[in-house]
Design an enzyme around this catalytic site. Structure first.
Site, PDB file in Angstrom:
ATOM      1  N   LYS A 212       5.389  -0.946  -3.957  1.00 22.56           N
ATOM      2  CA  LYS A 212       5.037  -1.597  -2.693  1.00 22.56           C
ATOM      3  C   LYS A 212       6.284  -1.694  -1.846  1.00 22.56           C
ATOM      4  O   LYS A 212       7.397  -1.712  -2.371  1.00 22.56           O
ATOM      5  CB  LYS A 212       4.503  -3.016  -2.947  1.00 22.56           C
ATOM      6  CG  LYS A 212       3.635  -3.530  -1.837  1.00 22.56           C
ATOM      7  CD  LYS A 212       2.242  -2.920  -1.926  1.00 22.56           C
ATOM      8  CE  LYS A 212       1.288  -3.486  -0.926  1.00 22.56           C
ATOM      9  NZ  LYS A 212      -0.103  -3.135  -1.287  1.00 22.56           N
TER      10      LYS A 212
HETATM   11  N1  GLU Z   1      -2.188  -0.868   0.529  1.00 20.64           N
HETATM   12  C1  GLU Z   1      -3.353  -0.417  -0.175  1.00 20.64           C
HETATM   13  C2  GLU Z   1      -3.511  -1.192  -1.469  1.00 20.64           C
HETATM   14  O1  GLU Z   1      -3.011  -2.280  -1.613  1.00 20.64           O
HETATM   15  C3  GLU Z   1      -3.391   1.090  -0.349  1.00 20.64           C
HETATM   16  C4  GLU Z   1      -2.248   1.673  -1.130  1.00 20.64           C
HETATM   17  C5  GLU Z   1      -2.225   3.195  -1.127  1.00 20.64           C
HETATM   18  O2  GLU Z   1      -3.131   3.798  -0.579  1.00 20.64           O
HETATM   19  O3  GLU Z   1      -1.271   3.748  -1.692  1.00 20.64           O
HETATM   20  O4  GLU Z   1      -4.189  -0.775  -2.369  1.00 20.64           O
END
Ligand code: GLU
Length: 424
Positions: A114
């Site tokens: 993240k």
């Molecule tokens: N931000 C989204 C999540 O928390 C998508 C992450 C992604 O597509 O890599 O799952």
């Protein structure tokens, strides 16, 4: 840019502590060697960057950003980038860990990551946002690459920000690298169905939950907290299934319409006025009141830490479908379980986004693109399979759905870790 997220109810509830508690609750059910358990409880790699951005008025502002890789055992790390004033290292750590479990649960060949920048995107001009994004992309590019770590949108970011990210990375290399981020515009290698994917997954999760609980789905009342990319799409897809959307909120507050709202009309109202507030024939409610409205499905689709020990006893729903990451604290989990309220956990309920991100990445690497119909069919299959796996495990081990989902995911990561062996 407008972000549709609600303010935290209890900023004291630390998201990293909550993620760790959830992990240990699941790990208690798995025969893991102590060292393996300890290793999985730590993020593998953390990068903190402080960088200057030239503002429109000529001044220079300093921003802090992060990129955390929790685990790369199952493959390259995957996870979004968040622009929000609340972003800090513990939040990013927690969200990175959740991504590891989410990808493992959905059988995606990814680890978890993240990123985020502490900023309020609503207060930045388009040019300032572009400068911030290009500089942040440059700063974290030391640990980002299409076969190593692949960012995506999250709260406060969108396809345009992914386009600037991809362009910046590509400029440094001298050639286009579409697979370095997902959630891009379709014109530069994005995938059909990606924008709606998280909301579509939430709808599928709610529908499956109704089936498992032998509850009618069409006609059931739904309250949605957060009207950004996840909440708005979930609301209109649930409406398309015949559910009655009785409450919606965004950063400005909430609206209550006991006779049912048309989410697409609410979206048009948001486009015209900037918020859901003042939508005709509704009563204004605060975000706190919204969460306590009577309904069959409550979809928290804003930020973490919304359903806590403070308000868990006042939640009047049958099923919570976690569109957001970490919206329910571990203490609230226990209170809700005692009250017979079922939770479809975040790593299952909102996994549609990363699942279609995976499809986007595969399409980019092959330079071969699929139809929206094919994407949606594949998403449906993966979501339903994961859902049934979780419910089965929950029955077999007599645990909550969240614990079952985490047991399944943590086991997969631990097994892969042991199979690969400890280096050197
Ligand atoms: N931000 C989204 C999540 O928390 C998508 C992450 C992604 O597509 O890599 O799952």
């Amino acid at each position: 840019m407008k972000t549709s997220v609600a303010p935290a109810v209890h900023p004291k509830d630390d998201p990293w502590e909550a993620a760790l508690q959830q992990f240990h609750r699941a790990a208690d059910h798995i025969p893991l060697k102590r060292g393996i358990r300890e290793y999985l409880a730590f993020p593998h790699r953390e990068l903190r960057v402080t960088f200057p951005v030239q503002m429109d008025d000529g001044s220079v502002r300093v921003f802090t950003g992060y990129r955390v890789h929790h685990s790369s055992v199952l493959g390259p790390t995957k996870g979004g980038i968040r622009y929000n004033p609340r972003v800090d290292l513990n939040e990013v750590r927690a969200l990175a860990m959740l991504m590891s479990w989410k990808c493992a649960l959905m059988h995606l060949p990814y680890g978890g990551a993240k990123g985020g920048v502490a900023c309020d995107p609503a207060q930045l001009s388009r040019t300032e946002l572009e400068h911030l994004t290009r500089r942040y992309a440059t700063e974290i590019s030391v640990i980002v690459r299409p076969d190593g770590d692949i960012p995506a949108p999250d709260v406060g970011t969108n396809d345009q920000i992914m386009a600037w990210f991809m362009d910046t990375y590509s400029m440094h290399l001298g050639h286009s690298v579409p697979a370095v981020v997902t959630g891009k515009p379709i014109s530069i290698g994005g995938s059909a169905g990606r924008r709606e994917a998280t909301g579509r997954g939430v709808m599928i999760a709610a529908r499956e939950a109704a089936r498992m609980q032998e509850m009618p789905f069409a006609g059931s009342r739904v309250v949605v907290q957060g009207f950004g990319n996840v909440g708005s799409v979930a609301a209109y897809l649930l409406h398309d299934q015949g559910c009655k959307i009785v409450g919606i909120s965004d950063v400005s507050g909430g609206i209550h319409g006991p006779n049912g709202l048309d989410p697409r009309a609410v979206l048009r109202h948001v486009q015209q006025t900037g918020s859901v507030a003042g939508f005709p024939s509704t009563t204004a409610v605060s975000n706190t009141e919204l969460l306590e409205l009577p309904c069959e499905f409550l979809v928290p689709a804003a930020l973490e830490g919304q359903i806590t020990r403070e308000n868990a006893s006042r939640i009047h729903t049958k099923i919570i479908v976690e569109g957001a990451n970490g919206p329910t604290t571990p203490e609230a989990d226990e209170i809700l379980a005692d009250r017979g309220i079922v939770i479809v956990p975040d790593i299952l309920a909102n996994a549609g986004g990363v699942t279609v991100s995976y499809f986007e990445w595969v399409q980019d690497l092959q330079s071969l693109f699929w139809s929206e119909e094919e994407i949606n069919q594949r998403l449906e299959r993966i979501m339903v399979q994961a859902f049934r796996g979780v419910v089965q495990l929950a029955r077999d081990q007599d645990v909550l759905w969240r614990t079952a989902a985490l047991i399944y995911a943590v086991k997969r990561v631990a097994d892969a870790l042991l199979t690969r062996g400890i280096y050197p």
